[in-house]
Design a protein around this motif. Structure first.
Motif, PDB file in Angstrom:
ATOM      1  N   UNK A  74       0.829  -1.204   0.000  1.00 41.30           N
ATOM      2  CA  UNK A  74       0.000   0.000   0.000  1.00 41.30           C
ATOM      3  C   UNK A  74       0.865   1.257   0.000  1.00 41.30           C
ATOM      4  N   UNK A  75       1.990   1.205   0.710  1.00 40.46           N
ATOM      5  CA  UNK A  75       2.889   2.363   0.739  1.00 40.46           C
ATOM      6  C   UNK A  75       3.515   2.604  -0.631  1.00 40.46           C
ATOM      7  N   UNK A  76       3.924   1.524  -1.288  1.00 40.49           N
ATOM      8  CA  UNK A  76       4.492   1.663  -2.641  1.00 40.49           C
ATOM      9  C   UNK A  76       3.455   2.221  -3.605  1.00 40.49           C
ATOM     10  N   UNK A  77       2.237   1.745  -3.496  1.00 42.51           N
ATOM     11  CA  UNK A  77       1.171   2.209  -4.384  1.00 42.51           C
ATOM     12  C   UNK A  77       0.828   3.663  -4.097  1.00 42.51           C
ATOM     13  N   UNK A  78       0.846   4.051  -2.830  1.00 43.75           N
ATOM     14  CA  UNK A  78       0.505   5.428  -2.468  1.00 43.75           C
ATOM     15  C   UNK A  78       1.525   6.414  -3.037  1.00 43.75           C
ATOM     16  N   UNK A  79       2.788   5.987  -3.122  1.00 43.52           N
ATOM     17  CA  UNK A  79       3.822   6.852  -3.700  1.00 43.52           C
ATOM     18  C   UNK A  79       3.493   7.201  -5.142  1.00 43.52           C
ATOM     19  N   UNK A  80       2.886   6.252  -5.824  1.00 42.02           N
ATOM     20  CA  UNK A  80       2.559   6.451  -7.240  1.00 42.02           C
ATOM     21  C   UNK A  80       1.122   6.918  -7.440  1.00 42.02           C
ATOM     22  N   UNK A  81       0.394   7.123  -6.355  1.00 44.47           N
ATOM     23  CA  UNK A  81      -0.968   7.629  -6.449  1.00 44.47           C
ATOM     24  C   UNK A  81      -2.008   6.571  -6.775  1.00 44.47           C
ATOM     25  N   UNK A  82      -1.711   5.312  -6.491  1.00 38.66           N
ATOM     26  CA  UNK A  82      -2.648   4.215  -6.754  1.00 38.66           C
ATOM     27  C   UNK A  82      -3.335   3.841  -5.446  1.00 38.66           C
ATOM     28  N   UNK A  83      -4.657   3.755  -5.478  1.00 37.64           N
ATOM     29  CA  UNK A  83      -5.427   3.353  -4.296  1.00 37.64           C
ATOM     30  C   UNK A  83      -5.597   1.836  -4.342  1.00 37.64           C
ATOM     31  N   UNK A  84      -5.143   1.146  -3.276  1.00 38.33           N
ATOM     32  CA  UNK A  84      -5.223  -0.323  -3.253  1.00 38.33           C
ATOM     33  C   UNK A  84      -6.459  -0.840  -2.536  1.00 38.33           C
ATOM     34  N   UNK A  85      -7.156   0.000  -1.807  1.00 39.07           N
ATOM     35  CA  UNK A  85      -8.356  -0.418  -1.078  1.00 39.07           C
ATOM     36  C   UNK A  85      -9.541  -0.465  -2.045  1.00 39.07           C
ATOM     37  N   UNK A  93      -9.866   0.351 -10.701  1.00 36.06           N
ATOM     38  CA  UNK A  93      -9.400  -1.001 -10.973  1.00 36.06           C
ATOM     39  C   UNK A  93      -8.407  -1.036 -12.126  1.00 36.06           C
ATOM     40  N   UNK A  94      -8.674  -0.289 -13.177  1.00 38.65           N
ATOM     41  CA  UNK A  94      -7.780  -0.307 -14.336  1.00 38.65           C
ATOM     42  C   UNK A  94      -6.396   0.222 -13.955  1.00 38.65           C
ATOM     43  N   UNK A  95      -6.369   1.293 -13.199  1.00 33.71           N
ATOM     44  CA  UNK A  95      -5.100   1.880 -12.770  1.00 33.71           C
ATOM     45  C   UNK A  95      -4.351   0.911 -11.847  1.00 33.71           C
ATOM     46  N   UNK A  96      -5.087   0.248 -10.960  1.00 33.11           N
ATOM     47  CA  UNK A  96      -4.479  -0.705 -10.036  1.00 33.11           C
ATOM     48  C   UNK A  96      -3.892  -1.899 -10.798  1.00 33.11           C
ATOM     49  N   UNK A  97      -4.615  -2.407 -11.773  1.00 34.86           N
ATOM     50  CA  UNK A  97      -4.122  -3.545 -12.566  1.00 34.86           C
ATOM     51  C   UNK A  97      -2.898  -3.143 -13.362  1.00 34.86           C
ATOM     52  N   UNK A  98      -2.933  -1.986 -13.990  1.00 32.69           N
ATOM     53  CA  UNK A  98      -1.771  -1.511 -14.753  1.00 32.69           C
ATOM     54  C   UNK A  98      -0.553  -1.355 -13.843  1.00 32.69           C
ATOM     55  N   UNK A  99      -0.768  -0.809 -12.649  1.00 32.55           N
ATOM     56  CA  UNK A  99       0.323  -0.641 -11.696  1.00 32.55           C
ATOM     57  C   UNK A  99       0.881  -2.005 -11.274  1.00 32.55           C
ATOM     58  N   UNK A 100      -0.004  -2.969 -11.008  1.00 30.56           N
ATOM     59  CA  UNK A 100       0.437  -4.306 -10.617  1.00 30.56           C
ATOM     60  C   UNK A 100       1.219  -4.997 -11.715  1.00 30.56           C
ATOM     61  N   UNK A 101       0.767  -4.875 -12.959  1.00 29.43           N
ATOM     62  CA  UNK A 101       1.487  -5.485 -14.084  1.00 29.43           C
ATOM     63  C   UNK A 101       2.856  -4.840 -14.258  1.00 29.43           C
ATOM     64  N   UNK A 102       2.909  -3.517 -14.151  1.00 27.95           N
ATOM     65  CA  UNK A 102       4.188  -2.821 -14.285  1.00 27.95           C
ATOM     66  C   UNK A 102       5.139  -3.240 -13.167  1.00 27.95           C
ATOM     67  N   UNK A 103       4.614  -3.406 -11.968  1.00 27.71           N
ATOM     68  CA  UNK A 103       5.424  -3.832 -10.832  1.00 27.71           C
ATOM     69  C   UNK A 103       5.952  -5.246 -11.050  1.00 27.71           C
ATOM     70  N   UNK A 104       5.106  -6.137 -11.578  1.00 25.33           N
ATOM     71  CA  UNK A 104       5.546  -7.508 -11.861  1.00 25.33           C
ATOM     72  C   UNK A 104       6.616  -7.531 -12.939  1.00 25.33           C
TER      73      UNK A 104
END
Length: 118
Positions: A74-85, A93-104
């Motif tokens: 959640x802290x990593x996502x917050x740095x990039x402005x992504x809400x994980x809750x 959801x689209x932004x969260x999925x894109x962020x997760x794929x980029x992280x992977x």
């Protein structure tokens, strides 16, 4: 009375009937007891399987809850402005999925470079 050689004997039919009905009663008791023990065994196995399934579901829920509430992620996502809750009204959801794929992809690239250096 029947005679057979030097011995003579008589059959008491009341005793024979007592033996027959005693054997019948014994067989009924055995069948009842066997059926009862088998029914109890099956019921016990059902309860045991249900408890094992419940424990498995609880463990899966604990893992899902831990990953859902992972503070580091959640802290990593917050740095990039992504809400994980996912319950938040700001969740995208689209932004969260894109962020997760980029992280992977970044993690797999880091793993690949680490393996090349070895």
């Amino acid at each position: 009375m029947a005679t057979q050689g030097a011995f003579s004997f008589s059959i008491n039919w009341a005793s024979v009937n007592v033996l027959r009905f005693g054997a019948l009663a014994g067989g009924l008791w055995y069948g009842f007891s066997k059926q009862r023990s088998l029914t109890h065994k099956v019921a016990h196995e059902k309860v045991t399987a249900k408890e094992a399934n419940h424990k498995k579901l609880v463990e899966e829920a604990k893992i899902a809850f831990a990953s859902h509430n992972d503070r580091k992620l959640a802290a990593e996502a917050a740095k990039e402005g992504v809400v994980t809750d996912s319950n938040s009204y700001k969740f995208n959801a689209e932004k969260y999925i894109d962020w997760g794929l980029a992280r992977m992809e970044a993690e797999s690239a880091n793993d690949a470079t680490a393996n090349k250096k070895k």
